[in-house]
Design an enzyme around this catalytic site. Structure first.
Site, PDB file in Angstrom:
ATOM      1  N   LYS A  62       0.833  -1.212   0.000  1.00 16.28           N
ATOM      2  CA  LYS A  62       0.000   0.000   0.000  1.00 16.28           C
ATOM      3  C   LYS A  62       0.864   1.257   0.000  1.00 16.28           C
ATOM      4  O   LYS A  62       0.528   2.266  -0.630  1.00 16.28           O
ATOM      5  CB  LYS A  62      -0.925  -0.013   1.229  1.00 16.28           C
ATOM      6  CG  LYS A  62      -1.820   1.236   1.383  1.00 16.28           C
ATOM      7  CD  LYS A  62      -2.691   1.479   0.164  1.00 16.28           C
ATOM      8  CE  LYS A  62      -3.836   2.441   0.400  1.00 16.28           C
ATOM      9  NZ  LYS A  62      -3.611   3.586   1.239  1.00 16.28           N
TER      10      LYS A  62
ATOM     11  N   GLU B  13       0.732   6.716  -6.724  1.00 18.44           N
ATOM     12  CA  GLU B  13      -0.399   7.648  -6.799  1.00 18.44           C
ATOM     13  C   GLU B  13       0.093   9.098  -6.735  1.00 18.44           C
ATOM     14  O   GLU B  13      -0.393   9.959  -7.480  1.00 18.44           O
ATOM     15  CB  GLU B  13      -1.348   7.341  -5.649  1.00 18.44           C
ATOM     16  CG  GLU B  13      -2.576   8.225  -5.554  1.00 18.44           C
ATOM     17  CD  GLU B  13      -3.359   7.912  -4.280  1.00 18.44           C
ATOM     18  OE1 GLU B  13      -3.292   8.710  -3.332  1.00 18.44           O
ATOM     19  OE2 GLU B  13      -4.018   6.858  -4.246  1.00 18.44           O
TER      20      GLU B  13
END
Length: 297
Positions: free
Chosen positions: A165, A172
């Protein structure tokens, strides 16, 4: 399955909704009495679950998670499993897992992506932990993930879910920075009269098509130049951890690092730095140094 959920905020509350709609029995607890909680304490949560229990922790990373996991270690029994679905650092997962393992309690770390849209679209889940614990909680993961083949991965041992993550969020950061730079370049050009419409056209048929472009289309519908949006972007820590991990592993990550520095700069962190730069330019080159003089040049 039956499961306890600790933390009924925007993420936890929506996850409970999705799980209940898929037939799971969820007992929810939150410190806020107006959260729609089912019980008013961790003790009551544990008492309401049948052994062997599964308890999902969805609270802020750091001390709140540390405290919750520590308390669960005292309340749960051997054979129970704790899932940390927050944004904890992967190194903290091993500490939590080791402490719980001494009491015979399993531990899974779960990186979660999907934001406020997850209740409807499903959540991308990245899991770290043993095969046995993963298989036990798999029905919960399958209900939370999006429909279709993808959206769920057993990334590795304890820490693997949050490490994945962390990397996801670093990517991102870079993608959002690139979209922002492209938008700003077109906005200042005489050749493109509608940057928002141009970028919206890329949502279909383009190699840069993505959900982020879909979200940008939403954001620019009523504000094509984003004039009402403050030019400040906070950072939650994952990109910083990724840059640190990459340096330790000898992996160059200039895109993630640049996006991270840009966010920190937007919060005013570079003001003092730039004042030094401006002062030194004035000393050796006689360049403008005062705010009122800059305004007239």
């Amino acid at each position: 399955m039956q499961m306890g959920m600790i933390g009924l905020g925007r993420m936890g509350g929506n996850m409970v909704k999705r799980l209940r709609e898929d037939g799971h029995e969820i007992v929810g607890f939150d410190m806020n009495p107006e959260s729609g909680r089912d019980v008013d304490s961790l003790e009551a949560l544990v008492a309401a679950l049948d052994a062997p229990r599964v308890v999902w922790v969805m609270v802020p990373a750091g001390k709140p998670t540390d405290s919750t996991v520590e308390q669960l270690g005292e309340l749960l029994e051997p054979g129970d499993i704790v899932v940390d679905g927050g944004n904890s650092k992967y190194t903290e997962d091993r500490e939590h897992a080791a402490a719980l393992a001494e009491k015979g309690i399993g531990f899974l770390d779960c990186g979660v992506s999907g934001g406020v849209w997850g209740a409807e679209r499903g959540y991308a889940l990245m899991i770290g932990g043993s095969d046995k614990d993963y298989e036990t909680v798999l029905p919960i993961f399958q209900s939370l993930k999006p429909e279709g083949e993808y959206g769920l991965v057993h990334a590795g041992p304890v820490g693997g879910g949050h490490f994945a993550k962390m990397v996801h969020n670093g990517i991102e950061y870079g993608m959002m920075q690139a979209f922002g730079e492209g938008f700003a370049t077109m906005l200042r050009s005489e050749y493109v009269t509608n940057p928002a419409e141009t970028m919206t056209s890329w949502r279909t048929g383009s190699v840069v098509a993505s959900w982020l472009l879909d979200l940008l289309d939403n954001a620019t519908k009523d504000d094509p130049e984003l004039k009402s949006v403050p030019a400040v972007a906070n950072e939650s820590g994952e990109a910083k951890w990724m840059v640190e991990a990459a340096l330790e592993l000898g992996v160059p990550v200039p895109t993630t690092a640049a996006a991270l520095w840009q966010r920190q700069t937007s919060r005013g962190g570079a003001d003092d730095i730039l004042r030094v730069v401006t002062a030194l330019r004035a000393q050796f080159g006689g360049h403008v140094t005062k705010v009122d003089e800059i305004a007239t040049h």
